[in-house]
Scaffold this motif. Structure first.
Motif, PDB file in Angstrom:
ATOM      1  N   ALA A   1       0.843  -1.204   0.000  1.00 22.23           N
ATOM      2  CA  ALA A   1       0.000   0.000   0.000  1.00 22.23           C
ATOM      3  C   ALA A   1       0.873   1.247   0.000  1.00 22.23           C
ATOM      4  O   ALA A   1       0.897   2.000   0.972  1.00 22.23           O
ATOM      5  CB  ALA A   1      -0.932  -0.010   1.204  1.00 22.23           C
ATOM      6  N   PRO A   2       1.622   1.466  -1.085  1.00 21.41           N
ATOM      7  CA  PRO A   2       2.439   2.683  -1.142  1.00 21.41           C
ATOM      8  C   PRO A   2       1.553   3.919  -1.177  1.00 21.41           C
ATOM      9  O   PRO A   2       0.380   3.833  -1.569  1.00 21.41           O
ATOM     10  CB  PRO A   2       3.213   2.503  -2.464  1.00 21.41           C
ATOM     11  CG  PRO A   2       2.356   1.600  -3.299  1.00 21.41           C
ATOM     12  CD  PRO A   2       1.682   0.675  -2.325  1.00 21.41           C
ATOM     13  N   PRO A   3       2.079   5.086  -0.719  1.00 26.43           N
ATOM     14  CA  PRO A   3       3.483   5.356  -0.388  1.00 26.43           C
ATOM     15  C   PRO A   3       3.757   5.418   1.112  1.00 26.43           C
ATOM     16  O   PRO A   3       4.686   6.118   1.522  1.00 26.43           O
ATOM     17  CB  PRO A   3       3.686   6.726  -1.012  1.00 26.43           C
ATOM     18  CG  PRO A   3       2.367   7.420  -0.767  1.00 26.43           C
ATOM     19  CD  PRO A   3       1.311   6.348  -0.862  1.00 26.43           C
ATOM     20  N   LEU A   4       2.991   4.724   1.960  1.00 25.67           N
ATOM     21  CA  LEU A   4       3.157   4.869   3.404  1.00 25.67           C
ATOM     22  C   LEU A   4       4.561   4.487   3.846  1.00 25.67           C
ATOM     23  O   LEU A   4       5.260   5.284   4.493  1.00 25.67           O
ATOM     24  CB  LEU A   4       2.119   4.025   4.138  1.00 25.67           C
ATOM     25  CG  LEU A   4       2.240   3.976   5.671  1.00 25.67           C
ATOM     26  CD1 LEU A   4       2.276   5.382   6.246  1.00 25.67           C
ATOM     27  CD2 LEU A   4       1.111   3.171   6.269  1.00 25.67           C
ATOM     28  N   ASN A   5       5.008   3.280   3.520  1.00 24.94           N
ATOM     29  CA  ASN A   5       6.334   2.849   3.960  1.00 24.94           C
ATOM     30  C   ASN A   5       7.442   3.652   3.288  1.00 24.94           C
ATOM     31  O   ASN A   5       8.507   3.865   3.877  1.00 24.94           O
ATOM     32  CB  ASN A   5       6.510   1.356   3.673  1.00 24.94           C
ATOM     33  CG  ASN A   5       5.695   0.498   4.630  1.00 24.94           C
ATOM     34  OD1 ASN A   5       5.333   0.941   5.717  1.00 24.94           O
ATOM     35  ND2 ASN A   5       5.389  -0.719   4.237  1.00 24.94           N
ATOM     36  N   ARG A   6       7.191   4.095   2.068  1.00 24.47           N
ATOM     37  CA  ARG A   6       8.189   4.929   1.397  1.00 24.47           C
ATOM     38  C   ARG A   6       8.322   6.281   2.100  1.00 24.47           C
ATOM     39  O   ARG A   6       9.433   6.807   2.243  1.00 24.47           O
ATOM     40  CB  ARG A   6       7.791   5.134  -0.060  1.00 24.47           C
ATOM     41  CG  ARG A   6       7.783   3.839  -0.863  1.00 24.47           C
ATOM     42  CD  ARG A   6       7.218   4.036  -2.255  1.00 24.47           C
ATOM     43  NE  ARG A   6       7.080   2.753  -2.944  1.00 24.47           N
ATOM     44  CZ  ARG A   6       6.545   2.603  -4.144  1.00 24.47           C
ATOM     45  NH1 ARG A   6       6.114   3.669  -4.805  1.00 24.47           N
ATOM     46  NH2 ARG A   6       6.453   1.403  -4.704  1.00 24.47           N
ATOM     47  N   MET A   7       7.215   6.825   2.544  1.00 23.44           N
ATOM     48  CA  MET A   7       7.259   8.095   3.272  1.00 23.44           C
ATOM     49  C   MET A   7       7.956   7.915   4.613  1.00 23.44           C
ATOM     50  O   MET A   7       8.710   8.792   5.053  1.00 23.44           O
ATOM     51  CB  MET A   7       5.846   8.624   3.456  1.00 23.44           C
ATOM     52  CG  MET A   7       5.152   8.986   2.149  1.00 23.44           C
ATOM     53  SD  MET A   7       3.448   9.518   2.364  1.00 23.44           S
ATOM     54  CE  MET A   7       3.706  11.109   3.133  1.00 23.44           C
ATOM     55  N   ARG A   8       7.711   6.784   5.261  1.00 21.51           N
ATOM     56  CA  ARG A   8       8.418   6.509   6.513  1.00 21.51           C
ATOM     57  C   ARG A   8       9.921   6.423   6.281  1.00 21.51           C
ATOM     58  O   ARG A   8      10.711   6.983   7.047  1.00 21.51           O
ATOM     59  CB  ARG A   8       7.912   5.193   7.109  1.00 21.51           C
ATOM     60  CG  ARG A   8       6.541   5.251   7.754  1.00 21.51           C
ATOM     61  CD  ARG A   8       6.105   3.861   8.125  1.00 21.51           C
ATOM     62  NE  ARG A   8       4.918   3.849   8.977  1.00 21.51           N
ATOM     63  CZ  ARG A   8       4.277   2.750   9.324  1.00 21.51           C
ATOM     64  NH1 ARG A   8       4.697   1.568   8.900  1.00 21.51           N
ATOM     65  NH2 ARG A   8       3.209   2.817  10.101  1.00 21.51           N
ATOM     66  N   TYR A   9      10.303   5.724   5.227  1.00 23.40           N
ATOM     67  CA  TYR A   9      11.730   5.573   4.956  1.00 23.40           C
ATOM     68  C   TYR A   9      12.372   6.920   4.626  1.00 23.40           C
ATOM     69  O   TYR A   9      13.459   7.238   5.128  1.00 23.40           O
ATOM     70  CB  TYR A   9      11.954   4.597   3.800  1.00 23.40           C
ATOM     71  CG  TYR A   9      13.421   4.430   3.448  1.00 23.40           C
ATOM     72  CD1 TYR A   9      14.215   3.543   4.161  1.00 23.40           C
ATOM     73  CD2 TYR A   9      14.004   5.203   2.445  1.00 23.40           C
ATOM     74  CE1 TYR A   9      15.567   3.413   3.864  1.00 23.40           C
ATOM     75  CE2 TYR A   9      15.344   5.082   2.151  1.00 23.40           C
ATOM     76  CZ  TYR A   9      16.126   4.179   2.862  1.00 23.40           C
ATOM     77  OH  TYR A   9      17.462   4.066   2.569  1.00 23.40           O
ATOM     78  N   VAL A  10      11.713   7.697   3.785  1.00 23.26           N
ATOM     79  CA  VAL A  10      12.267   9.011   3.426  1.00 23.26           C
ATOM     80  C   VAL A  10      12.413   9.884   4.657  1.00 23.26           C
ATOM     81  O   VAL A  10      13.424  10.581   4.833  1.00 23.26           O
ATOM     82  CB  VAL A  10      11.379   9.686   2.366  1.00 23.26           C
ATOM     83  CG1 VAL A  10      11.799  11.132   2.154  1.00 23.26           C
ATOM     84  CG2 VAL A  10      11.453   8.924   1.049  1.00 23.26           C
ATOM     85  N   ALA A  11      11.414   9.854   5.547  1.00 28.25           N
ATOM     86  CA  ALA A  11      11.493  10.643   6.775  1.00 28.25           C
ATOM     87  C   ALA A  11      12.674  10.196   7.630  1.00 28.25           C
ATOM     88  O   ALA A  11      13.436  11.033   8.144  1.00 28.25           O
ATOM     89  CB  ALA A  11      10.194  10.520   7.558  1.00 28.25           C
ATOM     90  N   ALA A  12      12.831   8.885   7.796  1.00 26.55           N
ATOM     91  CA  ALA A  12      13.961   8.377   8.583  1.00 26.55           C
ATOM     92  C   ALA A  12      15.293   8.709   7.922  1.00 26.55           C
ATOM     93  O   ALA A  12      16.267   9.086   8.598  1.00 26.55           O
ATOM     94  CB  ALA A  12      13.823   6.868   8.766  1.00 26.55           C
ATOM     95  N   PHE A  13      15.356   8.600   6.588  1.00 26.36           N
ATOM     96  CA  PHE A  13      16.590   8.895   5.856  1.00 26.36           C
ATOM     97  C   PHE A  13      16.984  10.356   6.023  1.00 26.36           C
ATOM     98  O   PHE A  13      18.134  10.675   6.322  1.00 26.36           O
ATOM     99  CB  PHE A  13      16.396   8.553   4.378  1.00 26.36           C
ATOM    100  CG  PHE A  13      17.654   8.619   3.565  1.00 26.36           C
ATOM    101  CD1 PHE A  13      18.457   7.500   3.421  1.00 26.36           C
ATOM    102  CD2 PHE A  13      18.041   9.796   2.943  1.00 26.36           C
ATOM    103  CE1 PHE A  13      19.621   7.556   2.669  1.00 26.36           C
ATOM    104  CE2 PHE A  13      19.203   9.864   2.196  1.00 26.36           C
ATOM    105  CZ  PHE A  13      19.994   8.736   2.049  1.00 26.36           C
ATOM    106  N   VAL A  14      16.017  11.254   5.827  1.00 29.09           N
ATOM    107  CA  VAL A  14      16.303  12.688   5.961  1.00 29.09           C
ATOM    108  C   VAL A  14      16.683  13.020   7.405  1.00 29.09           C
ATOM    109  O   VAL A  14      17.622  13.785   7.655  1.00 29.09           O
ATOM    110  CB  VAL A  14      15.085  13.513   5.512  1.00 29.09           C
ATOM    111  CG1 VAL A  14      15.285  14.990   5.822  1.00 29.09           C
ATOM    112  CG2 VAL A  14      14.830  13.311   4.020  1.00 29.09           C
ATOM    113  N   MET A  15      15.959  12.426   8.346  1.00 34.21           N
ATOM    114  CA  MET A  15      16.200  12.707   9.751  1.00 34.21           C
ATOM    115  C   MET A  15      17.608  12.269  10.170  1.00 34.21           C
ATOM    116  O   MET A  15      18.376  13.068  10.740  1.00 34.21           O
ATOM    117  CB  MET A  15      15.149  11.976  10.595  1.00 34.21           C
ATOM    118  CG  MET A  15      15.034  12.421  12.029  1.00 34.21           C
ATOM    119  SD  MET A  15      13.753  11.476  12.886  1.00 34.21           S
ATOM    120  CE  MET A  15      12.291  11.935  11.933  1.00 34.21           C
TER     121      MET A  15
END
Length: 277
Positions: A65-79
């Protein structure tokens, strides 16, 4: 099959890169136990590959069910990337680290008001903590909190404007919620709504509760170790990311419950129309 292998391998590499990022960005002198970090990165990558390569879900939710996990990953990556650059600035300043440090200082100062999560995070440190360390923690907390808030806001837009998850096709509850058993515990909609609200409430409270808990446990653990570069990055990232992830999970579960309720109403209306005919 090839597309599944490629997708799983890409996700595994990205997760391994995320775990190893602080060690890659920080100077060698600030990196502790690189062998353990490399092992954890490999283990995280292998587990991610196995999860996405398998046809049967195990523990990763909303994987189809994208983009939920992709948004989580991007947030963690940027953070984690921003916090690593912020910590590096005091050891090996560059133009990029200066930029991150400048914005981090502004965000930390703006969010450091009475009873805010950022202020509580700073207050959990011992009174003898050096001023530079306090400023770094304040800046790191400001950056992490803003990134997590943007991730939540982005997911809300995906639900409201992007019509998540319907825009991606049919939503499979078993694949996307492998830890949720729809056959036990009463009505599915009621349980999803209850679990969603609990996740949102906990996600809102945790940024306040975590610093208070650490402060209360200061007699059992040495809180001053939290200012060590790798520890600071992971603790602040977890402090902001875990609550944000819980809020996003709660919003997703409420959305799924709403879709199931809508489907039920449509079925009931169709059945009543057939009976009237």
């Amino acid at each position: 099959m090839f597309a599944r292998i490629t997708g799983a391998a890409t996700r595994g590499i990205l997760v391994a890169l995320l775990i190893a990022m602080p060690s890659m960005l920080l100077p060698v002198s600030a990196t502790e136990s690189p062998e353990i970090i490399a092992l954890m990165a490999i283990l995280g990558g292998v587990l991610t590959f196995a999860e996405y390569f398998s046809n049967y879900p195990s523990f990763v939710e909303f994987r189809e069910a994208p983009p939920l996990n992709r948004m989580r990953y991007v947030a963690a990556f940027v953070m984690i990337g921003a916090l690593s650059l912020l910590v590096r600035h005091s050891m090996d300043p560059t133009g990029l680290t200066t930029l991150v440090q400048t914005y981090g200082t502004r965000l930390g100062a703006a969010l450091d008001f009475a009873y805010s999560p950022v202020q509580l995070t700073v207050l959990m440190l011992p009174t003898e903590t050096p001023t530079d360390s306090l400023q770094m923690v304040r800046s790191a907390a400001g950056i992490a909190y803003v990134v997590s808030a943007l991730a939540i806001f982005g997911f809300i837009l995906a639900i409201r404007i992007g019509n998540w998850p319907v825009a991606n096709g049919a939503f499979n509850v078993w694949v996307n919620l492998p830890l949720f058993d729809p056959t036990t515990g009463g009505d599915v909609v009621t349980r999803l709504q209850r679990d969603g609200r609990i996740n949102i409430i906990l996600g809102i409270l945790l940024p306040f509760a975590i610093p208070a808990t650490i402060k209360l446990a200061s007699g059992l653990i040495d809180v001053s170790h939290l200012t060590a570069p790798p520890m600071l990055i992971w603790v602040i990232a977890a402090w902001a990311f875990v609550p944000a992830s819980m809020i996003m999970r709660g919003l997703a579960m409420l959305r799924v419950a709403d879709l199931i309720a809508q489907k039920r109403r449509a079925v009931y209306a169709h059945a009543e129309a057939l009976q009237a005919a």
